[in-house]
Design a protein around this motif. Sequence first.
Motif, mmCIF file in Angstrom:
data_model
loop_
_atom_site.group_PDB
_atom_site.id
_atom_site.type_symbol
_atom_site.label_atom_id
_atom_site.label_comp_id
_atom_site.label_asym_id
_atom_site.label_seq_id
_atom_site.Cartn_x
_atom_site.Cartn_y
_atom_site.Cartn_z
ATOM 1 N N ARG A 137 -1.232 59.459 -28.032
ATOM 2 C CA ARG A 137 -2.505 59.317 -27.306
ATOM 3 C C ARG A 137 -2.947 57.855 -27.276
ATOM 4 N NH1 ARG A 137 -5.412 62.837 -29.936
ATOM 5 N NH2 ARG A 137 -4.902 64.532 -28.539
ATOM 6 N N GLU A 138 -2.830 57.161 -28.401
ATOM 7 C CA GLU A 138 -3.227 55.745 -28.460
ATOM 8 C C GLU A 138 -2.353 54.879 -27.564
ATOM 9 O OE1 GLU A 138 -3.099 54.716 -32.570
ATOM 10 O OE2 GLU A 138 -4.992 55.735 -33.016
ATOM 11 N N GLY A 195 -8.220 54.479 -11.075
ATOM 12 C CA GLY A 195 -7.489 55.417 -11.912
ATOM 13 C C GLY A 195 -8.484 56.253 -12.677
ATOM 14 N N ILE A 196 -8.002 57.346 -13.202
ATOM 15 C CA ILE A 196 -8.898 58.222 -13.945
ATOM 16 C C ILE A 196 -8.581 58.214 -15.431
ATOM 17 C CG2 ILE A 196 -9.524 59.708 -12.030
ATOM 18 C CD1 ILE A 196 -7.346 61.602 -12.835
ATOM 19 N N GLY A 197 -7.607 57.425 -15.829
ATOM 20 C CA GLY A 197 -7.297 57.304 -17.244
ATOM 21 C C GLY A 197 -6.112 58.145 -17.657
ATOM 22 N N ALA A 198 -5.849 58.122 -18.936
ATOM 23 C CA ALA A 198 -4.732 58.883 -19.490
ATOM 24 C C ALA A 198 -5.040 60.373 -19.409
ATOM 25 C CB ALA A 198 -4.483 58.463 -20.931
ATOM 26 N N PRO A 199 -4.065 61.160 -19.015
ATOM 27 C CA PRO A 199 -4.303 62.601 -18.935
ATOM 28 C C PRO A 199 -4.429 63.212 -20.320
ATOM 29 C CG PRO A 199 -2.015 62.118 -18.478
ATOM 30 C CD PRO A 199 -2.716 60.802 -18.600
ATOM 31 N N PRO A 200 -5.181 64.281 -20.441
ATOM 32 C CA PRO A 200 -5.315 64.945 -21.743
ATOM 33 C C PRO A 200 -4.012 65.636 -22.145
ATOM 34 C CG PRO A 200 -6.567 66.112 -20.062
ATOM 35 C CD PRO A 200 -6.021 64.888 -19.419
#
Length: 155
Positions: free
Chosen positions: A10-11, A80-85
């Motif tokens: 995740r990081e 962008g919407i960021g890293a996906p969960p």
Amino acid sequence: MNDSWTRAIREAEDAFWQIVFSARKRVGNRGVLLPKRFGTKQKIRRFLRRRMSPCLAERVMRNLQLRKIRGRLAIPVGDGIGAPPILNTKRLSQAKGRATVAVWFGFDREDRFFRVYQLRRRASGGWIIYGRHPLDYPFNRRFLQLLPGCCASCA
């Protein structure tokens, strides 16, 4: 499943987006200027190497498509919407100080995908990512034998 593996993954995924979202000042359609924190390639490289191998950090830097505008580093204009969960994880293999983990990501039911990560334990005790499929998961052509690392410095 080891929570420290999931946290390391995740990081690493968030690191890319942290750089992208830190850029604020837009210069027309040429790009968005990065703050002083990410003002040089060396600073970005150092930031990324906390979470991933040097080779993977270089590939991530190429994905940023860095450019110079008015003597400062910038990234292309975009959103962008960021890293996906992370939806699910599965351990594929584990050896002393190394692990291979499949991770399923998704924003919604129609947009789900997975990546395979190779992790290595650092001397300090944390985990670092040194391989990521589909770009560089080190399989041979018959997908039978695992090859060590993505380059000599990662092996």
